[in-house]
Scaffold this motif. Structure first.
Motif, PDB file in Angstrom:
ATOM      1  N   TYR A  13      56.208  39.138 -35.903  1.00 24.40           N
ATOM      2  CA  TYR A  13      57.023  39.549 -34.773  1.00 24.40           C
ATOM      3  C   TYR A  13      58.488  39.469 -35.167  1.00 24.40           C
ATOM      4  O   TYR A  13      58.858  38.744 -36.091  1.00 24.40           O
ATOM      5  N   THR A  14      59.312  40.249 -34.504  1.00 28.63           N
ATOM      6  CA  THR A  14      60.731  40.305 -34.829  1.00 28.63           C
ATOM      7  C   THR A  14      61.517  40.820 -33.634  1.00 28.63           C
ATOM      8  O   THR A  14      60.956  41.495 -32.765  1.00 28.63           O
ATOM      9  N   LYS A  15      62.796  40.515 -33.615  1.00 27.21           N
ATOM     10  CA  LYS A  15      63.683  41.064 -32.588  1.00 27.21           C
ATOM     11  C   LYS A  15      64.215  42.430 -33.010  1.00 27.21           C
ATOM     12  O   LYS A  15      64.679  43.201 -32.189  1.00 27.21           O
ATOM     13  N   ASP A  16      64.153  42.733 -34.308  1.00 26.97           N
ATOM     14  CA  ASP A  16      64.715  43.979 -34.843  1.00 26.97           C
ATOM     15  C   ASP A  16      63.740  44.585 -35.851  1.00 26.97           C
ATOM     16  O   ASP A  16      63.757  44.236 -37.027  1.00 26.97           O
ATOM     17  N   LEU A  17      62.917  45.503 -35.389  1.00 28.92           N
ATOM     18  CA  LEU A  17      61.870  46.081 -36.233  1.00 28.92           C
ATOM     19  C   LEU A  17      62.449  46.825 -37.440  1.00 28.92           C
ATOM     20  O   LEU A  17      61.965  46.662 -38.556  1.00 28.92           O
ATOM     21  N   PHE A  43      51.033  49.655 -36.740  1.00 31.82           N
ATOM     22  CA  PHE A  43      50.985  49.277 -35.328  1.00 31.82           C
ATOM     23  C   PHE A  43      52.234  48.497 -34.967  1.00 31.82           C
ATOM     24  O   PHE A  43      52.698  47.660 -35.745  1.00 31.82           O
ATOM     25  N   CYS A  44      52.788  48.787 -33.806  1.00 31.15           N
ATOM     26  CA  CYS A  44      53.871  47.965 -33.261  1.00 31.15           C
ATOM     27  C   CYS A  44      53.831  48.052 -31.748  1.00 31.15           C
ATOM     28  O   CYS A  44      53.347  49.037 -31.178  1.00 31.15           O
ATOM     29  N   LYS A  45      54.302  47.000 -31.123  1.00 30.52           N
ATOM     30  CA  LYS A  45      54.353  46.958 -29.670  1.00 30.52           C
ATOM     31  C   LYS A  45      55.567  46.142 -29.271  1.00 30.52           C
ATOM     32  O   LYS A  45      55.852  45.107 -29.874  1.00 30.52           O
ATOM     33  N   GLU A  46      56.274  46.621 -28.273  1.00 26.85           N
ATOM     34  CA  GLU A  46      57.476  45.941 -27.812  1.00 26.85           C
ATOM     35  C   GLU A  46      57.134  45.036 -26.629  1.00 26.85           C
ATOM     36  O   GLU A  46      56.358  45.412 -25.748  1.00 26.85           O
ATOM     37  N   TYR A  47      57.714  43.851 -26.639  1.00 29.76           N
ATOM     38  CA  TYR A  47      57.544  42.895 -25.557  1.00 29.76           C
ATOM     39  C   TYR A  47      58.903  42.541 -24.977  1.00 29.76           C
ATOM     40  O   TYR A  47      59.889  42.454 -25.703  1.00 29.76           O
ATOM     41  N   LYS A  48      58.929  42.297 -23.684  1.00 27.64           N
ATOM     42  CA  LYS A  48      60.175  41.944 -23.020  1.00 27.64           C
ATOM     43  C   LYS A  48      60.601  40.522 -23.391  1.00 27.64           C
ATOM     44  O   LYS A  48      61.783  40.244 -23.572  1.00 27.64           O
TER      45      LYS A  48
END
Length: 93
Positions: A13-17, A43-48
């Motif tokens: 996981y990261t804050k800046d893909l 695969f990637c998915k954004e989380y709040k």
């Protein structure tokens, strides 16, 4: 989730893909991926919330390879269908 040249999956996981992908491609990201190029973002998915991303990563790592492949297939199908929320501007390979 990134697939390496051997077909192995790496998740994180990261804050800046974009930045994280650049680090992996340059060989300065995760030690596991060093020397395993070419790499492919599958695969990637954004989380709040960051905590939700960490929990999702832990769950993702526990999935079987078959379940991960199914997840990737669904992701790629949506991407190919033009889902705007799945656009990735960076380059992996």
């Amino acid at each position: 989730m990134i697939e390496d040249k051997n077909g192995t999956y790496y998740s994180g996981y990261t804050k800046d893909l974009n930045n994280r992908i650049d680090l992996h491609v340059k060989g300065t990201g995760a030690k596991y991926l060093r020397g395993r190029s070419p790499l492919r973002l599958v695969f990637c998915k954004e989380y709040k919330y960051f905590k939700n991303a960490m929990i999702a990563e832990q769950r993702l790592k526990r999935l079987t390879r078959k379940h991960k492949q199914n997840l990737i297939h669904i992701f790629e199908s949506k991407l190919n269908a033009g889902a705007p929320e799945l656009r990735f501007e960076g380059k992996v390979s």
